[in-house]
Motif scaffolding. Structure first.
Motif, PDB file in Angstrom:
ATOM      1  N   ILE A  88      -5.212  -0.348  -2.207  1.00 20.13           N
ATOM      2  CA  ILE A  88      -5.384  -0.460  -0.968  1.00 20.13           C
ATOM      3  C   ILE A  88      -5.822   0.769   0.045  1.00 20.13           C
ATOM      4  O   ILE A  88      -6.852   0.373   0.639  1.00 20.13           O
ATOM      5  CB  ILE A  88      -4.042  -0.982  -0.552  1.00 20.13           C
ATOM      6  CG1 ILE A  88      -3.633  -2.568  -1.463  1.00 20.13           C
ATOM      7  CG2 ILE A  88      -4.134  -1.399   0.925  1.00 20.13           C
ATOM      8  CD1 ILE A  88      -2.135  -2.825  -0.882  1.00 20.13           C
ATOM      9  N   ASN A  89      -5.351   1.736  -0.245  1.00 17.30           N
ATOM     10  CA  ASN A  89      -5.739   2.841   0.517  1.00 17.30           C
ATOM     11  C   ASN A  89      -7.211   3.332   0.434  1.00 17.30           C
ATOM     12  O   ASN A  89      -7.991   3.710   1.199  1.00 17.30           O
ATOM     13  CB  ASN A  89      -4.836   3.898   0.555  1.00 17.30           C
ATOM     14  CG  ASN A  89      -3.511   3.744   1.446  1.00 17.30           C
ATOM     15  OD1 ASN A  89      -3.446   3.251   2.361  1.00 17.30           O
ATOM     16  ND2 ASN A  89      -2.575   4.525   0.989  1.00 17.30           N
TER      17      ASN A  89
ATOM     18  N   ARG B 155       0.670  -1.330   0.163  1.00 19.11           N
ATOM     19  CA  ARG B 155      -0.043  -0.111   0.008  1.00 19.11           C
ATOM     20  C   ARG B 155       0.837   1.402   0.010  1.00 19.11           C
ATOM     21  O   ARG B 155       0.358   2.379  -0.238  1.00 19.11           O
ATOM     22  CB  ARG B 155      -0.966   0.027   1.289  1.00 19.11           C
ATOM     23  CG  ARG B 155      -0.449  -0.071   2.432  1.00 19.11           C
ATOM     24  CD  ARG B 155      -1.238  -0.027   3.703  1.00 19.11           C
ATOM     25  NE  ARG B 155      -1.959   1.296   3.901  1.00 19.11           N
ATOM     26  CZ  ARG B 155      -2.242   1.819   5.156  1.00 19.11           C
ATOM     27  NH1 ARG B 155      -2.084   0.893   6.047  1.00 19.11           N
ATOM     28  NH2 ARG B 155      -2.916   2.806   5.039  1.00 19.11           N
TER      29      ARG B 155
END
Length: 361
Positions: free
Chosen positions: A272-273, A257
């Motif tokens: 991901i974030n 990430r």
């Protein structure tokens, strides 16, 4: 136009941005170093059951939503194609002034339907080339790559079969191949892998091993490219039917990430974030959002030397016209087919995209 101006502080981390926000009033405009960058969009879009209107005896296409429509099928097909072209023409345009230079697609029946999209009046001037292989998927759907011929020149292309088996019956599950295309994006060698991993039919847990298998195949393709060149610029994209936090992405691909955590031969996943921190998604089911559609890049694409194309930022193309406006599914992607009919919508997935930039000499 494919050029943008970006100040250096826009390319730095958030901490530096925070500092500059306070210092800027005390710095003359001339003190800020401004550079010009060439920019292109790389995108992925699940075209939601883009089937033609003819029965193919070699496929199970008679069960497709398009074939289930009995009246005015030809016009509905043309409308579906046009709607797909409209979205593709829009992705990234507000920043680049152009449709995607590279576009991975899935849920297409054959090369004919892709050609129909590419030949729509909204896209015809872009002169898209197509890379497509027929896959053994039991539903008759494939993946493909569309590319603007004046921007990208393919060098090699290959289709990689995913051999997986049902955990209970031990019978082979026939699913989509993974597509690898290597070529030059305005002189820069890049490798694109287009995926459509096995669905969650039967439940996430029961079907998990199939996506683990797909991730392992994807990793083998990446490893093979990196064995030739550890600094290969690789973009892997697709509808993974898994979130960025699932084992297939997190443990098999080992996608990170944070850019600083990506080692040589490692993979960066900007989604991901978006999923963990922002709660964003590309598709919704039972009032829960999933971020199944993702684009990931290898380390050479996140380095800070912009003499060649590098990753700039990522996004989800979830414009207002792509969403349901009312009812139980308000806010969901406005899909093309529902309750056995055509909605004049688009797809049950939002597209995703990244920008690649290169400093102009």
């Amino acid at each position: 136009m494919n050029n943008i101006n970006i100040t250096l502080h826009q390319m730095n981390n958030l901490r530096l941005l925070f500092l500059i926000a306070f210092l800027t009033p005390f710095i003359s405009v001339n003190a800020q170093e401004e550079k010009t960058y060439k920019i292109h969009t790389v995108a992925f879009y699940n075209l939601e059951n883009l089937f033609d209107t003819e029965n193919d005896p070699e496929k199970n296409d008679e069960a497709s939503p398009m074939m289930e429509i009995k009246a005015d099928r030809e016009n509905i097909y043309k409308r579906k194609v046009h709607n797909m072209a409209r979205v593709i023409a829009d992705i990234g345009t507000e920043t680049t002034g152009n449709a995607p230079a590279l576009l991975g697609i899935c849920e297409v029946e054959n090369i004919k339907v892709i050609e129909d999209v590419a030949n729509d009046p909204l896209l015809l001037a872009k002169d898209y080339g197509i890379v497509h292989f027929e896959s053994p998927d039991r539903r008759g759907i494939d993946v493909g790559l569309m590319y603007q011929k004046d921007l990208f020149q393919p060098i090699s292309k290959s289709s990689h079969t995913l051999k997986i088996y049902d955990d209970q019956t031990r019978k082979r599950v026939y699913t989509r191949d993974q597509l690898l295309v290597s070529g030059e994006l305005e002189g820069d060698l890049v490798h694109i892998i287009v995926n459509h991993w096995p669905s969650r039919s039967g439940g996430e847990a029961r079907s998990r091993s199939k996506r683990i298998g797909a991730a392992k195949l994807n990793k083998r393709i990446i490893d093979s490219l990196q064995s030739i060149d550890p600094y290969a610029k690789i973009i892997t994209m697709g509808d993974l039917n898994d979130d960025p936090t699932n084992a297939s992405v997190k443990d098999v691909l080992k996608a990170k990430r944070k850019k600083k955590d990506v080692k040589v031969k490692g993979i960066y996943n900007p989604y991901i974030n978006m999923f963990k921190k922002q709660g964003l998604g590309t598709t919704a089911y039972r009032d829960a959002w999933s971020l199944f559609d993702q684009i990931m890049v290898t380390k050479p694409l996140i380095e800070e030397d912009f003499s060649s194309f590098r990753y700039y930022k990522a996004g989800i193309y979830n414009k207002n016209y792509l969403t349901n406006k009312r009812g139980r599914y308000k806010g969901y992607p406005l899909r093309s087919f529902a309750d056995g009919g055509f909605t004049d919508g688009f797809s049950d997935h939002f597209p995703v995209y990244i920008y690649l930039i290169k400093e102009v000499n």
